[in-house]
Scaffold this motif. Structure first.
Motif, mmCIF file in Angstrom:
data_model
loop_
_atom_site.group_PDB
_atom_site.id
_atom_site.type_symbol
_atom_site.label_atom_id
_atom_site.label_comp_id
_atom_site.label_asym_id
_atom_site.label_seq_id
_atom_site.Cartn_x
_atom_site.Cartn_y
_atom_site.Cartn_z
ATOM 1 N N TYR A 127 0.836 -1.206 0.000
ATOM 2 C CA TYR A 127 0.000 0.000 0.000
ATOM 3 C C TYR A 127 0.867 1.251 0.000
ATOM 4 N N GLY A 128 1.882 1.280 0.864
ATOM 5 C CA GLY A 128 2.769 2.428 0.932
ATOM 6 C C GLY A 128 3.546 2.623 -0.357
ATOM 7 N N TYR A 129 3.998 1.522 -0.955
ATOM 8 C CA TYR A 129 4.777 1.605 -2.191
ATOM 9 C C TYR A 129 3.902 2.107 -3.333
ATOM 10 N N ALA A 130 2.681 1.553 -3.444
ATOM 11 C CA ALA A 130 1.766 2.011 -4.483
ATOM 12 C C ALA A 130 1.398 3.478 -4.272
ATOM 13 N N GLY A 131 1.219 3.874 -3.005
ATOM 14 C CA GLY A 131 0.938 5.270 -2.707
ATOM 15 C C GLY A 131 2.094 6.177 -3.101
ATOM 16 N N LEU A 132 3.335 5.716 -2.842
ATOM 17 C CA LEU A 132 4.511 6.483 -3.240
ATOM 18 C C LEU A 132 4.570 6.627 -4.757
ATOM 19 N N LEU A 133 4.273 5.542 -5.466
ATOM 20 C CA LEU A 133 4.268 5.594 -6.932
ATOM 21 C C LEU A 133 3.244 6.616 -7.433
ATOM 22 N N ALA A 134 2.049 6.574 -6.859
ATOM 23 C CA ALA A 134 1.013 7.539 -7.256
ATOM 24 C C ALA A 134 1.448 8.966 -6.928
ATOM 25 N N LEU A 135 2.101 9.141 -5.781
ATOM 26 C CA LEU A 135 2.513 10.476 -5.338
ATOM 27 C C LEU A 135 3.566 11.067 -6.267
ATOM 28 N N VAL A 136 4.614 10.288 -6.604
ATOM 29 C CA VAL A 136 5.672 10.846 -7.454
ATOM 30 C C VAL A 136 5.191 11.026 -8.894
ATOM 31 N N THR A 137 4.218 10.196 -9.313
ATOM 32 C CA THR A 137 3.642 10.400 -10.651
ATOM 33 C C THR A 137 2.863 11.713 -10.689
ATOM 34 N N TRP A 138 2.036 11.932 -9.681
ATOM 35 C CA TRP A 138 1.253 13.166 -9.570
ATOM 36 C C TRP A 138 2.170 14.378 -9.498
ATOM 37 N N GLN A 139 3.223 14.266 -8.720
ATOM 38 C CA GLN A 139 4.174 15.363 -8.578
ATOM 39 C C GLN A 139 4.850 15.671 -9.914
ATOM 40 N N ALA A 140 5.269 14.644 -10.640
ATOM 41 C CA ALA A 140 5.941 14.858 -11.923
ATOM 42 C C ALA A 140 5.003 15.480 -12.946
ATOM 43 N N LEU A 141 3.773 14.996 -13.017
ATOM 44 C CA LEU A 141 2.812 15.513 -13.993
ATOM 45 C C LEU A 141 2.446 16.968 -13.714
ATOM 46 N N ARG A 142 2.625 17.399 -12.482
ATOM 47 C CA ARG A 142 2.372 18.803 -12.135
ATOM 48 C C ARG A 142 3.596 19.674 -12.373
ATOM 49 N N GLY A 143 4.650 19.115 -12.957
ATOM 50 C CA GLY A 143 5.849 19.888 -13.276
ATOM 51 C C GLY A 143 6.661 20.282 -12.071
ATOM 52 N N GLN A 144 6.619 19.442 -11.025
ATOM 53 C CA GLN A 144 7.265 19.797 -9.763
ATOM 54 C C GLN A 144 8.507 18.927 -9.534
ATOM 55 N N PRO A 145 9.662 19.529 -9.244
ATOM 56 C CA PRO A 145 10.872 18.745 -8.983
ATOM 57 C C PRO A 145 10.710 17.850 -7.749
ATOM 58 N N LEU A 146 11.355 16.709 -7.785
ATOM 59 C CA LEU A 146 11.248 15.753 -6.681
ATOM 60 C C LEU A 146 11.663 16.357 -5.351
ATOM 61 N N LEU A 147 12.750 17.117 -5.349
ATOM 62 C CA LEU A 147 13.307 17.632 -4.100
ATOM 63 C C LEU A 147 12.768 19.018 -3.732
ATOM 64 N N ARG A 148 11.773 19.499 -4.483
ATOM 65 C CA ARG A 148 11.168 20.790 -4.148
ATOM 66 C C ARG A 148 9.652 20.655 -4.117
ATOM 67 N N PRO A 149 9.131 19.816 -3.228
ATOM 68 C CA PRO A 149 7.683 19.617 -3.173
ATOM 69 C C PRO A 149 6.978 20.841 -2.598
ATOM 70 N N ASP A 150 5.763 21.091 -3.071
ATOM 71 C CA ASP A 150 4.987 22.177 -2.498
ATOM 72 C C ASP A 150 4.194 21.664 -1.292
ATOM 73 N N SER A 151 3.423 22.549 -0.676
ATOM 74 C CA SER A 151 2.703 22.185 0.549
ATOM 75 C C SER A 151 1.677 21.083 0.288
ATOM 76 N N LEU A 152 1.067 21.085 -0.898
ATOM 77 C CA LEU A 152 0.076 20.062 -1.222
ATOM 78 C C LEU A 152 0.726 18.685 -1.320
ATOM 79 N N THR A 153 1.884 18.626 -1.970
ATOM 80 C CA THR A 153 2.620 17.353 -2.071
ATOM 81 C C THR A 153 3.074 16.879 -0.701
ATOM 82 N N LEU A 154 3.564 17.802 0.116
ATOM 83 C CA LEU A 154 4.014 17.438 1.465
ATOM 84 C C LEU A 154 2.848 16.926 2.311
ATOM 85 N N ALA A 155 1.682 17.546 2.161
ATOM 86 C CA ALA A 155 0.513 17.098 2.920
ATOM 87 C C ALA A 155 0.104 15.692 2.492
ATOM 88 N N ALA A 156 0.116 15.427 1.188
ATOM 89 C CA ALA A 156 -0.230 14.086 0.690
ATOM 90 C C ALA A 156 0.789 13.055 1.173
#
Length: 331
Positions: A244-273
């Motif tokens: 569950y955690g791994y699949a959630g991580l996969l969904a999270l980094v996919t969502w982050q990438a599609l939003r044009g956001q660098p991995l090491l510079r997450p915004d507050s929404l990414t951090l909350a998720a």
């Protein structure tokens, strides 16, 4: 006992040799391409495919049905992976892009060949995964880890398709030399993480592709590490929580990438998720550990621990497989 798949083992050896060549190029050749050392890409791909081939050479020993299908599918995986990596290495030696490159007739033909081989690999990977998913291993924990790892891995491989889609700028340019991109919201070839090259100014679709692919190594290794922790029911829950955690991580980094956001510079929404995912996985893992503790009070062995037989000998509990038939046992 089924032997490890020979073509996959041979291909893994070839990938190791190409990795050595690429490492030599990295040390001796100071040329760069798109801001990265020229030989970084073939090194990453050869190491990745060496691990991938070894993993499938082992996975195919776990199935008992359709042995001919298993052999042919493994051979297809070996040949297509080798073709992909050889082209990447050859293009690096020429000092030009391998992926998305349609600037000349030769480059276009090589990229089309790569696109064809990777499509065949994805189909073969999916069919081989179905074959292995249908098999039950002696250890239920291993069975669950392998099945969940295969599903998440197939999703990660499939996410690679997103990189082949042309960008808006490419669609608007009739003389385009590239079709597809790694980055979202930033041009390919900008600042990136050392060696990995993942964009530090925009989203990068290579990240979910990488994370998802390696679930098939991570979850079975976790099952192996948990063999002496708690009873079987607790290990099953912990593997499920990890998936569950791994699949959630996969969904999270996919969502982050599609939003044009660098991995090491997450915004507050990414951090909350991320915090929500971590908290929910932590609570579930804690509940599984607490259940295991309650079921195994002091002096009472876990459900699947060795117990004395009436004749005084010690062996596995009734109804369980003997030692040696767990996750690492080829079948």
């Amino acid at each position: 006992m089924t032997r490890w798949h020979r073509p996959l083992l041979l291909c893994s050896g070839l990938m190791a040799a190409l990795a050595a060549v690429s490492l030599g190029g990295l040390l001796l050749d100071d040329r760069t391409l798109d801001g990265m050392p020229l030989w970084a890409k073939p090194l990453k791909f050869s190491v990745s495919f060496a691990i991938y081939n070894l993993t499938w050479a082992w996975l195919l020993t776990l199935r008992r049905r359709a042995p001919r299908w298993g052999w042919w599918l493994g051979t297809v995986l070996a040949v297509t992976g080798a073709a992909e990596t050889v082209i990447i290495t050859a293009q690096a030696a020429r000092g030009v892009r391998s992926h998305f490159n349609v600037s000349t007739a030769l480059d276009s033909a090589l990229y089309s060949t790569m696109a064809g081989t990777i499509a065949i690999l994805m189909i073969a990977n999916l069919v081989a995964a179905v074959l292995v998913l249908r098999e039950r291993q002696a250890d239920p924990v291993s069975t669950r880890a392998i099945r969940l790892g295969l599903v998440i891995s197939a999703a990660g491989i499939g996410l690679g398709y997103l990189m082949t889609l042309p960008t808006a700028a490419q669609l608007a340019d009739p003389a385009r030399a590239l079709i597809g991109a790694h980055s979202v919201g930033a041009p390919d070839g900008g600042p990136g993480l050392t060696l990995l090259g993942w964009s530090t100014t925009g989203g990068d679709l290579r990240i979910p592709h990488f994370v998802g692919m390696h679930a098939i190594q991570a979850l079975p290794l976790l099952a192996l590490a948990l063999r002496r922790v708690g009873d079987q029911a607790a290990r099953l829950r912990l593997v499920s929580v990890a998936a569950y955690g791994y699949a959630g991580l996969l969904a999270l980094v996919t969502w982050q990438a599609l939003r044009g956001q660098p991995l090491l510079r997450p915004d507050s929404l990414t951090l909350a998720a991320a915090a929500l995912l971590l908290a929910s996985a932590g609570v579930a893992a804690g509940a599984a550990a607490l259940t295991a503790f309650r079921r195994s009070p002091a002096g009472v062995p876990p459900r699947d621990a060795a117990v004395p037989s009436p004749d005084g000998s010690v062996g596995p509990p009734s109804g369980t497989a003997p030692a040696g038939h767990g996750i690492a046992e080829p079948r």
